[in-house]
Design an enzyme around this catalytic site. Sequence first.
Site, PDB file in Angstrom:
ATOM      1  N   GLU A 118       0.835  -1.208   0.000  1.00  0.00           N
ATOM      2  CA  GLU A 118       0.000   0.000   0.000  1.00  0.00           C
ATOM      3  C   GLU A 118       0.867   1.256   0.000  1.00  0.00           C
ATOM      4  OE1 GLU A 118      -3.077   0.021  -0.577  1.00  0.00           O
ATOM      5  OE2 GLU A 118      -3.790  -1.973  -0.035  1.00  0.00           O
ATOM      6  N   ASP A 155      -4.605  -9.255  -8.298  1.00  0.00           N
ATOM      7  CA  ASP A 155      -4.886  -8.330  -9.409  1.00  0.00           C
ATOM      8  C   ASP A 155      -3.682  -7.592  -9.995  1.00  0.00           C
ATOM      9  OD1 ASP A 155      -4.766  -7.001  -6.973  1.00  0.00           O
ATOM     10  OD2 ASP A 155      -6.645  -5.908  -7.185  1.00  0.00           O
ATOM     11  N   GLU A 192     -18.759  -5.361  -3.373  1.00  0.00           N
ATOM     12  CA  GLU A 192     -17.414  -5.937  -3.261  1.00  0.00           C
ATOM     13  C   GLU A 192     -17.390  -7.376  -3.771  1.00  0.00           C
ATOM     14  OE1 GLU A 192     -14.909  -4.241  -2.698  1.00  0.00           O
ATOM     15  OE2 GLU A 192     -13.282  -5.490  -1.975  1.00  0.00           O
ATOM     16  N   GLU A 239     -12.028   0.748 -10.162  1.00  0.00           N
ATOM     17  CA  GLU A 239     -11.722  -0.203 -11.244  1.00  0.00           C
ATOM     18  C   GLU A 239     -12.691  -0.160 -12.422  1.00  0.00           C
ATOM     19  OE1 GLU A 239     -11.437  -0.831  -8.074  1.00  0.00           O
ATOM     20  OE2 GLU A 239      -9.338  -1.428  -7.796  1.00  0.00           O
ATOM     21  N   THR A 243      -0.916   1.152 -10.618  1.00  0.00           N
ATOM     22  CA  THR A 243      -2.172   0.574 -10.152  1.00  0.00           C
ATOM     23  C   THR A 243      -2.948   1.554  -9.270  1.00  0.00           C
ATOM     24  OG1 THR A 243      -3.182  -1.420  -9.234  1.00  0.00           O
ATOM     25  CG2 THR A 243      -1.264  -0.556  -8.054  1.00  0.00           C
TER      26      THR A 243
HETATM   27  C1  DMJ Z   1      -6.216   0.783  -5.151  1.00  0.00           C
HETATM   28  O1  DMJ Z   1      -5.419   1.027  -4.056  1.00  0.00           O
HETATM   29  C2  DMJ Z   1      -5.428   0.143  -6.247  1.00  0.00           C
HETATM   30  O2  DMJ Z   1      -6.114   0.239  -7.453  1.00  0.00           O
HETATM   31  C3  DMJ Z   1      -5.113  -1.294  -5.946  1.00  0.00           C
HETATM   32  O3  DMJ Z   1      -4.423  -1.939  -6.990  1.00  0.00           O
HETATM   33  C4  DMJ Z   1      -6.371  -2.060  -5.673  1.00  0.00           C
HETATM   34  N1  DMJ Z   1      -7.174  -1.428  -4.681  1.00  0.00           N
HETATM   35  C5  DMJ Z   1      -7.391  -0.011  -4.692  1.00  0.00           C
HETATM   36  C6  DMJ Z   1      -8.646   0.466  -5.351  1.00  0.00           C
HETATM   37  O4  DMJ Z   1      -9.733  -0.348  -5.277  1.00  0.00           O
END
Ligand code: DMJ
Length: 572
Positions: free
Chosen positions: A135, A275, A368, A389, A472
């Site tokens: 994170e 993911d 979710e 997303e 991401t």
């Molecule tokens: C974000 O922190 C990033 O996109 C991560 O890869 C997945 N989760 C969250 C958003 O949902």
Amino acid sequence: MGSSRCEKRFVVALLVLLLFAFVNSRGSAFTHKKKVQMREKVRKMFYHAYDNYMAHAFPHDELKPLTKTFTDSLSELGNLNLEYLPQNYNGSALSLIESLSSLIVLGNFTEFERGVIWLSENLTFDVDARVNLFECNIRVLGGLISAHILASENKSLFTNSLYDERLLHLAQDLGQRFLPAFETPTGLPYALINLKHGVIENETTETSTSGCGSLILEMGALSRLTGDSRFERAALRALRKLWSMRSSLNLLGTTLNVLTGEWIEYSSGIGAGVDSFYEYLMKAYILFGRDEYWDMFHSAYLAVQKYFRHGPWYHEADMRSGKATYWQLTSLQAFWPGLQTLVGDISAANLSHREFFYVWKKYGVLPERYLLEHATLHPTEKYYPLRPEFAESTYYLYQATKDPWYLEVGESIISSLNNHTKVDGGFASVRDVSTMKHEDHQHSFFLSETCKYLYLLYDDSFLAGRNFVFTTEGHPLPVRSLWHERLPMTYNPSNWTSSFKDDTKATRVSALESQVCPEMIYGSKVESACHVPDLRVNHRCTSDAECGIDSTNCRKRTCSAASYCGLWPFVH
Ligand code: DMJ
């Protein structure tokens, strides 16, 4: 009799004309004026979220929009026991760091400059806080690196002072604090690290595939910017080790032990815990041009399409047998059509995207977890934490096809967010999509990703003439030839699918198509990703010859009675 046949023909002709008029009106529904209006709506959303954060939560990490207070979520992500935090800890201004690149996309350099100066003068990582490495990497390191590049590119716009590269120094300091996490016998990093003291005694040895396999963009960029190769080497070593742990089916699990390199959870899919691992293989190839990333991605992508995909849906499967385990749609999976668009697998992306939109419309936002077999909500995971997303995939698909339908999807997302999540103090997560009850949390990715992708959907002038890869967390990193071992010929705006602005000029090529499509021989078995896009980007057709080949099962798509390419069942 003759006249009634004539009448029928007339009625049919009229209906066809009306249909044409309807299709055209849909096509032109998004005039330039409408796009500008939508863009302005998103701008307002961003500032409603940002201004409230700055007023009620800054310099702490995230805003609690219902109570107009704050949460220091970055440390809380890895540190459930708050006594680790120093008493005067004021957070790490996480939502400000996350907002910087969005401010540039929105064209607000003044506020960007204010943020850069504040962070340069006040941010420190010398705190006794235990954070989640993944994170912190995607949100803080990625946010700082991207902002540093944007600040360097716009040095002349700084009014109050010169940009002195301080964000890069902060990023380097943070990167150095990450390094002890990688000192394991396997090279796989611990999931949690104390920024001041390194890995604490008896630290958990469990991590996820995405947690240790998607660090390469930020750590690689940090090495390229600083000349210190340790960051990229550590991330690459971990990635190679992880890849070596794949099964004979080229599948990976979801959780593992960093000391032994053994899998803990063998079931996996394309959502939570995995993911961004897939995403970073592809994006690392684009950013650094190393064939190794492409080779890993290509094998992993084929395995996903083969073992996880069921029509437009993706279920989970056991990495050892490939047998389906959980038949669930998760909100995080919605990034996949966006990634497929980058690969050039547009028709597969379009199919899945439509199904995600169906579930979005069913509940007003994406839950979710959704049980595919029963078409119902998961009993406990009914929340929607403002995730980006689905908006992200909508943005990518619009870029690639210029089909105005995606602009309509965006409009629907924007009105859902305003109707269901906007509160006086910002935007609140939804605790339960069946009641739309709120949760007191505005996640920082709403600022870095959700608003950014929605804005770019209606105004992508930020990207004009440039190639960026979005991390991401939605932070843009420029594709630089200096960082490239080999510039992929296909990653060139003139032959990228995004250049298909005019339907009549569409040809059957796709980004990196030459590498996705060729058949590959595994032993005596022929396996192929075989994707051939439909002739027209909006999938309209007049005959079967204009339809392509479906990437999953390699079946030829046909033209339906309604003039749409697809895998239509035979009607006897
Ligand atoms: C974000 O922190 C990033 O996109 C991560 O890869 C997945 N989760 C969250 C958003 O949902």
